[in-house]
Design a protein around this motif. Structure first.
Motif, PDB file in Angstrom:
ATOM      1  N   ARG A  30      24.660 -47.052 -57.364  1.00  0.00           N
ATOM      2  CA  ARG A  30      24.718 -47.068 -55.866  1.00  0.00           C
ATOM      3  C   ARG A  30      23.908 -45.960 -55.154  1.00  0.00           C
ATOM      4  N   THR A  31      23.110 -46.411 -54.339  1.00  0.00           N
ATOM      5  CA  THR A  31      22.278 -45.428 -53.587  1.00  0.00           C
ATOM      6  C   THR A  31      22.297 -45.536 -52.170  1.00  0.00           C
ATOM      7  N   VAL A  32      22.197 -44.351 -51.629  1.00  0.00           N
ATOM      8  CA  VAL A  32      22.072 -43.971 -50.344  1.00  0.00           C
ATOM      9  C   VAL A  32      20.676 -43.192 -50.129  1.00  0.00           C
ATOM     10  N   CYS A  33      19.946 -43.057 -48.882  1.00  0.00           N
ATOM     11  CA  CYS A  33      19.005 -42.352 -48.865  1.00  0.00           C
ATOM     12  C   CYS A  33      18.790 -41.549 -47.548  1.00  0.00           C
ATOM     13  N   LEU A  34      18.069 -40.412 -47.552  1.00  0.00           N
ATOM     14  CA  LEU A  34      17.841 -39.741 -46.462  1.00  0.00           C
ATOM     15  C   LEU A  34      16.193 -39.698 -46.068  1.00  0.00           C
ATOM     16  N   GLY A  35      16.102 -39.311 -44.747  1.00  0.00           N
ATOM     17  CA  GLY A  35      14.624 -39.126 -44.428  1.00  0.00           C
ATOM     18  C   GLY A  35      13.923 -40.200 -44.409  1.00  0.00           C
ATOM     19  N   TRP A  36      13.666 -40.842 -45.711  1.00  0.00           N
ATOM     20  CA  TRP A  36      12.951 -42.053 -46.052  1.00  0.00           C
ATOM     21  C   TRP A  36      13.846 -42.902 -46.742  1.00  0.00           C
ATOM     22  N   HIS A  37      13.372 -44.180 -46.659  1.00  0.00           N
ATOM     23  CA  HIS A  37      14.387 -45.302 -47.442  1.00  0.00           C
ATOM     24  C   HIS A  37      13.439 -45.680 -48.527  1.00  0.00           C
ATOM     25  N   TRP A  38      14.131 -45.592 -49.959  1.00  0.00           N
ATOM     26  CA  TRP A  38      13.483 -46.265 -51.033  1.00  0.00           C
ATOM     27  C   TRP A  38      13.986 -47.495 -51.446  1.00  0.00           C
ATOM     28  N   GLN A  39      12.974 -48.320 -51.567  1.00  0.00           N
ATOM     29  CA  GLN A  39      13.353 -49.718 -52.136  1.00  0.00           C
ATOM     30  C   GLN A  39      12.233 -49.976 -53.086  1.00  0.00           C
ATOM     31  N   PRO A  40      12.255 -50.662 -54.261  1.00  0.00           N
ATOM     32  CA  PRO A  40      11.364 -50.745 -55.337  1.00  0.00           C
ATOM     33  C   PRO A  40      10.126 -51.580 -54.832  1.00  0.00           C
ATOM     34  N   TYR A  41       9.074 -50.832 -54.739  1.00  0.00           N
ATOM     35  CA  TYR A  41       8.671 -49.437 -55.309  1.00  0.00           C
ATOM     36  C   TYR A  41       7.679 -48.804 -54.025  1.00  0.00           C
ATOM     37  N   LYS A  42       8.420 -48.417 -52.982  1.00  0.00           N
ATOM     38  CA  LYS A  42       7.979 -48.020 -51.766  1.00  0.00           C
ATOM     39  C   LYS A  42       8.876 -47.340 -50.936  1.00  0.00           C
ATOM     40  N   TYR A  43       8.407 -46.342 -50.109  1.00  0.00           N
ATOM     41  CA  TYR A  43       9.276 -45.678 -49.064  1.00  0.00           C
ATOM     42  C   TYR A  43       8.851 -46.245 -47.620  1.00  0.00           C
ATOM     43  N   THR A  44       9.749 -46.383 -46.916  1.00  0.00           N
ATOM     44  CA  THR A  44       9.993 -46.996 -45.477  1.00  0.00           C
ATOM     45  C   THR A  44      10.607 -46.242 -44.556  1.00  0.00           C
ATOM     46  N   ARG A  45      10.522 -46.203 -43.313  1.00  0.00           N
ATOM     47  CA  ARG A  45      11.475 -45.536 -42.347  1.00  0.00           C
ATOM     48  C   ARG A  45      12.785 -46.610 -42.147  1.00  0.00           C
ATOM     49  N   ILE A  46      12.355 -47.693 -42.090  1.00  0.00           N
ATOM     50  CA  ILE A  46      13.299 -48.815 -41.762  1.00  0.00           C
ATOM     51  C   ILE A  46      14.001 -49.295 -43.151  1.00  0.00           C
ATOM     52  N   ALA A  47      15.206 -49.792 -43.316  1.00  0.00           N
ATOM     53  CA  ALA A  47      15.581 -50.330 -44.500  1.00  0.00           C
ATOM     54  C   ALA A  47      15.736 -51.659 -44.312  1.00  0.00           C
ATOM     55  N   HIS A  48      14.707 -52.337 -44.441  1.00  0.00           N
ATOM     56  CA  HIS A  48      14.286 -53.784 -44.193  1.00  0.00           C
ATOM     57  C   HIS A  48      15.240 -54.469 -45.237  1.00  0.00           C
ATOM     58  N   ASP A  49      15.489 -54.027 -46.522  1.00  0.00           N
ATOM     59  CA  ASP A  49      16.287 -54.750 -47.549  1.00  0.00           C
ATOM     60  C   ASP A  49      17.734 -54.680 -47.472  1.00  0.00           C
ATOM     61  N   VAL A  50      18.437 -53.763 -46.397  1.00  0.00           N
ATOM     62  CA  VAL A  50      19.658 -53.723 -46.376  1.00  0.00           C
ATOM     63  C   VAL A  50      20.057 -54.250 -45.004  1.00  0.00           C
ATOM     64  N   ASN A  51      19.808 -53.470 -44.010  1.00  0.00           N
ATOM     65  CA  ASN A  51      20.300 -53.989 -42.725  1.00  0.00           C
ATOM     66  C   ASN A  51      19.332 -53.512 -41.538  1.00  0.00           C
ATOM     67  N   GLY A  52      18.041 -53.514 -41.964  1.00  0.00           N
ATOM     68  CA  GLY A  52      17.128 -53.235 -40.642  1.00  0.00           C
ATOM     69  C   GLY A  52      17.120 -51.911 -39.904  1.00  0.00           C
ATOM     70  N   ARG A  53      18.088 -51.035 -40.494  1.00  0.00           N
ATOM     71  CA  ARG A  53      17.981 -49.792 -39.632  1.00  0.00           C
ATOM     72  C   ARG A  53      17.336 -48.831 -40.264  1.00  0.00           C
ATOM     73  N   GLN A  54      17.162 -47.810 -39.360  1.00  0.00           N
ATOM     74  CA  GLN A  54      16.487 -46.380 -39.809  1.00  0.00           C
ATOM     75  C   GLN A  54      17.562 -45.411 -40.721  1.00  0.00           C
ATOM     76  N   VAL A  55      17.210 -44.796 -41.666  1.00  0.00           N
ATOM     77  CA  VAL A  55      18.039 -44.049 -42.361  1.00  0.00           C
ATOM     78  C   VAL A  55      18.402 -42.839 -41.662  1.00  0.00           C
ATOM     79  N   ALA A  56      19.352 -42.093 -42.307  1.00  0.00           N
ATOM     80  CA  ALA A  56      19.767 -40.910 -41.621  1.00  0.00           C
ATOM     81  C   ALA A  56      18.800 -39.857 -41.886  1.00  0.00           C
ATOM     82  N   ASP A  57      18.629 -38.833 -41.019  1.00  0.00           N
ATOM     83  CA  ASP A  57      17.745 -37.692 -40.954  1.00  0.00           C
ATOM     84  C   ASP A  57      18.015 -36.754 -42.186  1.00  0.00           C
ATOM     85  N   PHE A  58      17.014 -36.179 -42.762  1.00  0.00           N
ATOM     86  CA  PHE A  58      16.991 -35.203 -43.854  1.00  0.00           C
ATOM     87  C   PHE A  58      17.346 -34.037 -43.061  1.00  0.00           C
TER      88      PHE A  58
END
Length: 228
Positions: free
Chosen positions: A51-79
């Motif tokens: 199980r994974t949680v991200c900080l700063g940038w959201h990782w989803q296979p195989y790219k980084y985004t600010r918004i977690a479009h594949d989870v809940n559409g929210r911005q991840v916590a700050d680094f």
């Protein structure tokens, strides 16, 4: 402390017990969200056992985004800045004491000076992937190559020990070196080993110290520079 491969350094027992406790508490808070911890779904439908949680940038296979479009559409916590400081200290201890530092080989722009290693260093991690392994979780051999930077990866372990397999840059197979990572261990890989294949074929349940605040399982926190 030993160099597993050029640029890949294992530092046993690097984190103090208090530092491990602090990381466990922080990871519990990050796991709640704004983007909560989850099993990542791969493009072909497979589901990762960690199980994974991200900080700063959201990782989803195989790219980084600010918004977690594949989870809940929210911005991840700050680094957090304190975590970046920890990453810089880790790099100082791993490379400053065990291997000659070549700024060209390790993806840095200025000479490395352990005495001056602080806020002015070019190593500035801006994302962290935090993986939680239960006793059955595994991680297949893979490369950390979604970043646009070749700066080193700093990896911290808390909880149950694991078998960490560190390979080569060309193939998932041999040659590789198996290393047992214990709670509190630091592993850094950069330079010639930055894009080496690596994975976790086994976790050893019940080997962690409950005094860390983690009753079971393994936390692995990796800091990276995205280059984004």
């Amino acid at each position: 402390m030993r160099e597993i491969a050029p640029g890949a350094v294992h530092v046993p027992g690097w984190l103090t017990l208090d530092e491990q406790r602090h990381l466990v508490r922080a990871c519990r808070e990050w796991a709640k969200g704004p983007v909560p911890i989850r099993h990542t779904v791969l493009p072909r439908g497979g589901v990762m056992s960690v199980r994974t949680v991200c900080l700063g940038w959201h990782w989803q296979p195989y790219k980084y985004t600010r918004i977690a479009h594949d989870v809940n559409g929210r911005q991840v916590a700050d680094f957090p800045g304190w975590l970046a400081d920890l990453g810089r200290r880790a790099l100082t201890d791993a490379y400053g004491q065990s291997t000659p530092y070549d700024p060209d080989a390790y993806g840095q722009r200025t000479p490395y000076d352990p005495d001056a290693y602080g806020e002015s260093t070019p190593y500035d991690p801006d994302t962290a992937l935090i993986n939680f392994y239960d006793g059955e979780a595994r991680m297949g051999m893979h490369q950390d190559k979604d970043e646009r930077s070749d700066a080193p990866v700093v990896s911290l372990s808390v909880g149950d020990a694991c078998l960490f397999r560190f390979g080569n840059t060309e193939t998932r197979g041999r040659p590789y070196t198996d290393v047992r990572l214990e709670s509190g261990d630091l592993f850094v890989f950069g330079g010639p080993s930055r894009f080496a294949y690596h994975g976790v074929p086994k976790v050893y349940p019940g080997t962690g110290d409950p005094a860390t605040g983690l009753a079971s399982g393994r936390l692995n926190l990796t800091m990276r520079v995205t280059g984004l």
